[in-house]
Structure formats: C-alpha cells, structure tokens
Design an enzyme around this catalytic site. Structure first.
Site, PDB file in Angstrom:
ATOM      1  N   GLY A 288       0.901  -1.268  -0.087  1.00 46.01           N
ATOM      2  CA  GLY A 288      -0.044   0.077  -0.013  1.00 46.01           C
ATOM      3  C   GLY A 288       0.803   1.252  -0.031  1.00 46.01           C
ATOM      4  N   SER A 289       0.163   2.343   0.645  1.00 46.29           N
ATOM      5  CA  SER A 289       0.966   3.640   0.478  1.00 46.29           C
ATOM      6  C   SER A 289       2.347   3.915   1.131  1.00 46.29           C
ATOM      7  CB  SER A 289       0.062   4.748   0.944  1.00 46.29           C
ATOM      8  OG  SER A 289      -1.327   4.618   0.168  1.00 46.29           O
ATOM      9  N   THR A 290       2.726   2.766   2.111  1.00 43.45           N
ATOM     10  CA  THR A 290       4.024   3.038   2.623  1.00 43.45           C
ATOM     11  C   THR A 290       5.252   2.874   1.682  1.00 43.45           C
ATOM     12  OG1 THR A 290       3.979   0.595   3.302  1.00 43.45           O
ATOM     13  CG2 THR A 290       3.578   2.278   4.904  1.00 43.45           C
ATOM     14  N   PHE A 291       4.713   2.024   0.538  1.00 46.48           N
ATOM     15  CA  PHE A 291       5.610   1.922  -0.643  1.00 46.48           C
ATOM     16  C   PHE A 291       5.999   3.183  -1.281  1.00 46.48           C
ATOM     17  CE2 PHE A 291       7.115   0.143  -4.699  1.00 46.48           C
ATOM     18  CZ  PHE A 291       8.007  -0.846  -4.001  1.00 46.48           C
ATOM     19  N   LYS A 292       4.971   4.324  -1.314  1.00 49.45           N
ATOM     20  CA  LYS A 292       5.016   5.613  -1.951  1.00 49.45           C
ATOM     21  C   LYS A 292       6.404   6.217  -1.532  1.00 49.45           C
ATOM     22  CE  LYS A 292       0.130   5.853  -2.739  1.00 49.45           C
ATOM     23  NZ  LYS A 292      -1.033   6.670  -2.021  1.00 49.45           N
TER      24      LYS A 292
END
Length: 631
Positions: A288-292
């Site tokens: 999810g967004s932690t990968f951003k």
C-alpha cells in the site's frame, strides 16, 4: 648323555616361556594397565546423564530473555529392585500417572530405564518427595528446562525447544548448534546383573555449557511495542498484527513482534501456524501507500519532480490505457504541489512520478532498495516477496507498483528500504544477533552494521525526510504527531488479496514512522491485519499506535529534543491547542495583570512561581490545567 641334553633343552624352553609370561604380565599390568582398565570399566559402567546446560538468550543490555531452570529426570535399574510393582505404585502417586503403565515401563529387561515422559523434568518438590521413598535402583539425573522470565514476550522470535532439548523454532532453532550444551554424567560401575562393584569408585564426567546469544533487541522497547500491539488486536478485533523497530543507521532490530502470541513452554497448545510464522519476516502482502516512500525517493533522486515548485492536478483518477486507477479520495485532491501529493497520499500523483521515471528506472530502484530478495537478517523463515517479471511489467503494472499495489513484499523488506530512504541513502542489512559468547564470557563471534550499497544521495534523503515530517504534521499521518518529538512517516492501507481477487472490506492497515525526523535513530513499523470496529485506514488505526510507541521508546534511545519541529496544522474537528507559557519567576499579580486566559491552579502560599507543570512550550488543549508551585 642324550637325556641330559633333552632336559637342558626343556629347561631352556621353560625359561623362555616363563620369560614370555612375565613379559606379557608386565605389558598387561604395567604398560597397558590404563587401557585395559578403561575397557573393563566401559563394560561395567552405567551412565546417568545430566541435561546439557543450554546457553542463555539475552537482550542488548544483558537482560535475560531465555534461561534455564532445574528439572530433574528419573532413571531406574530393574536388576537392583525386586519389588518393581510397589516401587511403581509409590512413584505413580507422586507423578500423578497410571501405576500399571509405569510398572510396565520400569519392568523392562534393560540395564537402565529412563522414566520418560512421566519422570522427565519433574519439579524440585516432586524430586524431594521421591528421595524420601529411598527406592532401590531409582536414580535422579539432573536435567534442565528452558525458563522464560518474561512469559510470552518475544515468543514468536525466540521460539522454543522440544522434548529432547533441541531447538525447534525461532532463534532456538536457527542457533541450536551454538546454544546446545553437553551435559555432565555420573558413572556407576556394576556387574552384568546390575550389582554395584565395591572395588571400583563411581566416576563423574564434566560437560560444557552452550554458548550464549546476545540479541540486538531492547526488552524495554519490546514490552512497550507488544503492549500496544496486543491492545490494538483487542480494540479492533484484528486477525493478527506485527511490529518492527529498527535503528535505520545500523540495521539493528530493536524490537520485532507478532500477534497473537503464545507461551514457549506450552507450544503444544497452540496452532502450529502461530509458532511457525514470524510475521515480520514471513508474511508477504501488498504494502500500500508505505511503498510510496520509495517511489518518492526515486523521483527526487532522478529529479523528475520538484516538491515545492511543481503542481499536479488530481481529478480523483488516472487512465492508464483502458484501466481507470482511482485515488482513495473519490472526488480527487484537485490542484496540489508534489509535497501535497505526498501529504495527501494521492495515488494519481504517484502514478505520475512512476511514469516520469519509466519502467526500467522504477524497477531498478525497487531492486536497489532490496525488494525481491531476502534481507539476510538471520531470522528463520524469511520470505523474498513477489515482484512483477520484466515481461509482465506493462503500463498498468508500472502504475500500480508506483503506489504500492500489485506487488508483494515482507515487512522487514519495507523497513530496510525505508531506512535507506531516510538515513542518507545507505541500504543496511537488518540483523538480530549482536554477539555470541562462551560460558566464561569470551566473545566467539560478533556482528555489526553491514552497509550493502548507497541507493540515493544524502541530499535526496534529506528531502524525503522533510516531506515525510510534513505528512505527520499536515497530511495523512497527523495521528502520529507527537509533541516534543520530530516525527516523520507514511500511512498504508492495502486491500487483501484472496485467491487472486481483492476482498471487499478486508484490509491490512499500516504506518511506518521515524524520529527524530532530521536525524533518524528510530524507525517503527506497525501493520494490523483485518481490523474491525473502525474506519479501515492506516492513518486512523496504525498511525496513533506508532506515535505512542515512538513517544515512549524515544527516551530509551536518548531522543528528547523537539527543536525545529513543524507545528501541527489545525483542521476542523481538532481540539484547540496552545503552547504553555513560561510562568517561572513571575508573581501571581503579574500573571493576573497579563490577562492569561489559561486554567491555572495554584499550589503553595508564596508569591513567586518556582516551577510549573506542564513545563513551558508543552502543547496542551484549552481545557487542560497548568499547575504552578510557589516558593
């Protein structure tokens, strides 16, 4: 004359034979005495083993995580007791076992019977009671069982030992050969019938204690992390949860936890899927967004975006071919700077960054940050995750990867990668064992930071830190804001995939945060699987948990300063807050004359304020009370 010669010859032969006998006796009794004695004793001896003392497992401060406790084991020599039935009956009442089955075991036609499992690892009280019975042929061997002074704490990391004392899971399994000790032994000498030999003294063999393993874990931090994690499990009725705390400058794992937990001494009572799966290294899921954070770092490094000068318009979706990829905010975030794209965790904005990078560069950075391969942490059961193959990495896959969807990674891979993004760009290998020492305290092997490569520049890393600090002060991570500490971080909300299909209403919510934001020394990652009773967003569920953990463990890491902290932006619905003024040294009259509108409670009969609580510059709500103490 002939007879005299014969007599002489016979006499000579007799003397030669006598000499040979004497020589043989000398050789046997003098030269080979010890060798033959040893062989004889080997035929006579019956050994009662003492359990090997397994090495301790301790934390980075030397505090005991796993040790040993005395646990005697019973041995029986049937040939030395003609009343086996009465002996079995007496023992059975103390051991709380079936007397008939115990008698059957004790009556075996063997020189020595190990009474197990009935008489293995008995308590000291049972051993004392059995000793009073004075049963012929019954011996008590010293044995040891593992001791867990912290109960279930760290259970899924340290693992457990089995019936024979060998490591079966976790650290106990991975370092079994190092931890295992060789036990002492008492040697009893008997004849073939098991009757003690009066002319031979009993012997004793000394064994070696296993080496001790010192982990990088900090038990004080671990207690805080597991408390918060288990409370979240209960509050949100979650399926499972995990947490990692790492020093991003070194790769040292300061805390690693999985829930639900179990007691290592009672592993037989839990489902094997619990003790066989150390979630931070075993579990793989869409980040999810932690990968951003990694997409952002790559974009800044390649200079394809400018956080402050460039704008991006988000209508709520982006079209990639015929695929419509939506933002989590249906109506979109409209016109934003790229800093606001990061603060708002805007999916279309990150798709734009990924497209500007191109498939080859995006794939290169993903691999350079350590995804797609094991981190080599030394923790048993680590997975590698799943990335798109080069031939399957089309425009849609490139777009979804940019915001953390469609790939599968492990939590420890995420922590390793984010550490590199914020520590100056250096990818360090996570590690869990700090040192191995023998029973005399001598270091046998030590482990330290292992830098693998530099992924981004220090300047890019600084920009990433600043952006993520802004996320906590002004963006989706505001629930992790901790007054008095500069905290940066990023939320994550990933829809779960079941049998290749996204499952409606089922999410893994996460947050990864670090402090201090300008010079990180702590990196904290929390993920909650299938939470209920709340809106399923990482910023709502996971962010406040990470905020509380950082607030409590920061003093343990020596982090106290808030200098340069970004003030939290007020939004509708937030409690009204203000900074506490410095009232020390002021008189009651002066405070009143300056029209302070705070709620103040006075303590003492003096006129001048000596000290106050909370201290100056603390953030409080309008309903909080300032306590002042006079001289």
């Amino acid at each position: 004359m002939q007879s005299k010669k014969r007599l002489r010859a016979v006499f000579v032969i007799f003397l030669i034979c006598l000499g040979m006998v004497v020589a043989k006796l000398f050789h046997v009794q003098i030269i080979d005495h010890e060798l033959l004695k040893g062989r004889a004793e080997a035929n006579w001896d019956r050994e009662i083993p003492f359990g090997g003392v397994r090495g301790d497992i301790v934390d980075r401060n030397g505090d005991l995580i796993v040790g040993n406790r005395l646990a005697p084991t019973l041995y029986f020599m049937p040939s030395q007791n003609r009343e086996v039935k009465s002996a079995a009956t007496a023992l059975a009442s103390i051991l709380n076992v079936d007397a008939a089955k115990l008698e059957e075991k004790m009556a075996k036609r063997e020189v020595m019977v190990k009474i197990a499992p009935e008489g293995k690892n008995i308590t000291k009280e049972q051993a004392d009671e059995i000793a009073l019975l004075q049963i012929d042929g019954l011996y008590t061997g010293v044995d040891f069982a593992r001791h867990y002074p912290n109960g279930e704490l760290l259970s899924r990391l340290v693992g457990f030992t089995g019936y024979d004392g060998n490591g079966l899971a976790g650290i106990e399994y991975a370092y079994d050969e190092i931890l295992k000790g060789t036990g002492d032994r008492i040697r009893l000498y008997t004849d073939a019938k098991g009757i003690p030999l009066p002319h031979v003294d009993d012997g004793f063999k000394t064994g070696d204690k296993g080496a001790s393993v010192e982990l990088t874990i900090d038990l004080r931090m671990q207690e805080i992390v597991e408390r918060e994690m288990l409370q979240a499990m209960e509050k949100y009725d979650a399926t499972q949860a995990l947490a990692i705390v790492m020093n991003p400058k070194t790769g040292e794992l300061l805390s690693i936890a999985s829930a639900p937990t179990f007691h290592p001494a009672e592993y037989q009572n839990v489902d094997p899927s619990i003790y066989n799966r150390n979630l931070p290294v075993w579990m793989t899921f869409e980040p999810g967004s932690t990968f951003k954070i990694l997409t952002l770092a790559a974009g800044l490094e390649e200079k394809v975006i400018d956080l402050h000068k460039e704008h991006f318009y988000d209508p709520g979706y982006v079209m990639i071919g015929k695929a419509r990829l939506r933002c989590w905010k249906r109506e979109g975030h409209k016109d934003q700077t790229f800093l606001e794209v990061v603060e708002n965790s805007c999916n279309p904005g990150f798709v734009e960054i990924g497209q500007r990078l191109g498939p080859k560069k995006l794939s290169k950075y993903i691999k350079d940050f350590g995804f797609g391969e094991s981190t080599g942490s030394g923790i048993a059961g680590e997975s590698k995750g799943i990335l798109f193959s080069e031939k399957n990495f089309g425009p849609v896959e490139q777009a979804t990867t940019a915001f953390g969807q469609g790939i599968s990674v492990t939590p420890i891979q995420q922590v390793q990668a984010v550490a590199a993004a914020i520590n100056g760009g250096y990818l360090y290998r996570p590690y869990i064992v700090k040192e191995i020492t023998d029973d005399k305290g001598k270091t046998l092997q030590s482990f330290g930071p292992e830098m693998q490569r530099q992924v981004i520049s220090e300047e890019t890393s600084k920009q990433v830190r600043e952006a993520l600090e802004s996320v906590v002060a002004n963006g989706s991570g505001r629930n992790a804001f901790t007054d008095g500490l500069r905290v940066g971080g990023k939320t994550g909300t990933a829809q779960k995939v079941v049998d290749g299909v996204y499952k409606d209403g089922d999410y893994i919510v996460s947050f990864i945060g670090f402090a201090p934001a300008d010079d990180p020394e702590l990196l904290v990652y929390i993920a909650i699987d299938s939470p209920k009773n709340s809106i399923q967003f990482g910023g709502v569920i996971a962010a406040p948990i990470v905020g509380r953990i950082i607030e409590e463990i920061a003093p343990l890491a020596g982090i106290t300063s808030r200098e340069g902290q970004i003030e939290k932006e007020y939004r509708w619905g937030d409690s009204l807050t203000h900074r506490v003024p410095d009232l020390t040294g002021m008189t009651k009259g002066k405070i009143t004359s300056q029209l302070y509108t705070y709620r103040i409670e006075w303590h003492g009969s003096g006129e001048q304020v000596k000290y106050q609580l909370p201290v100056a510059e603390t953030l409080i709500t309008v309903d909080d009370v300032i306590h002042v103490y006079t001289e």
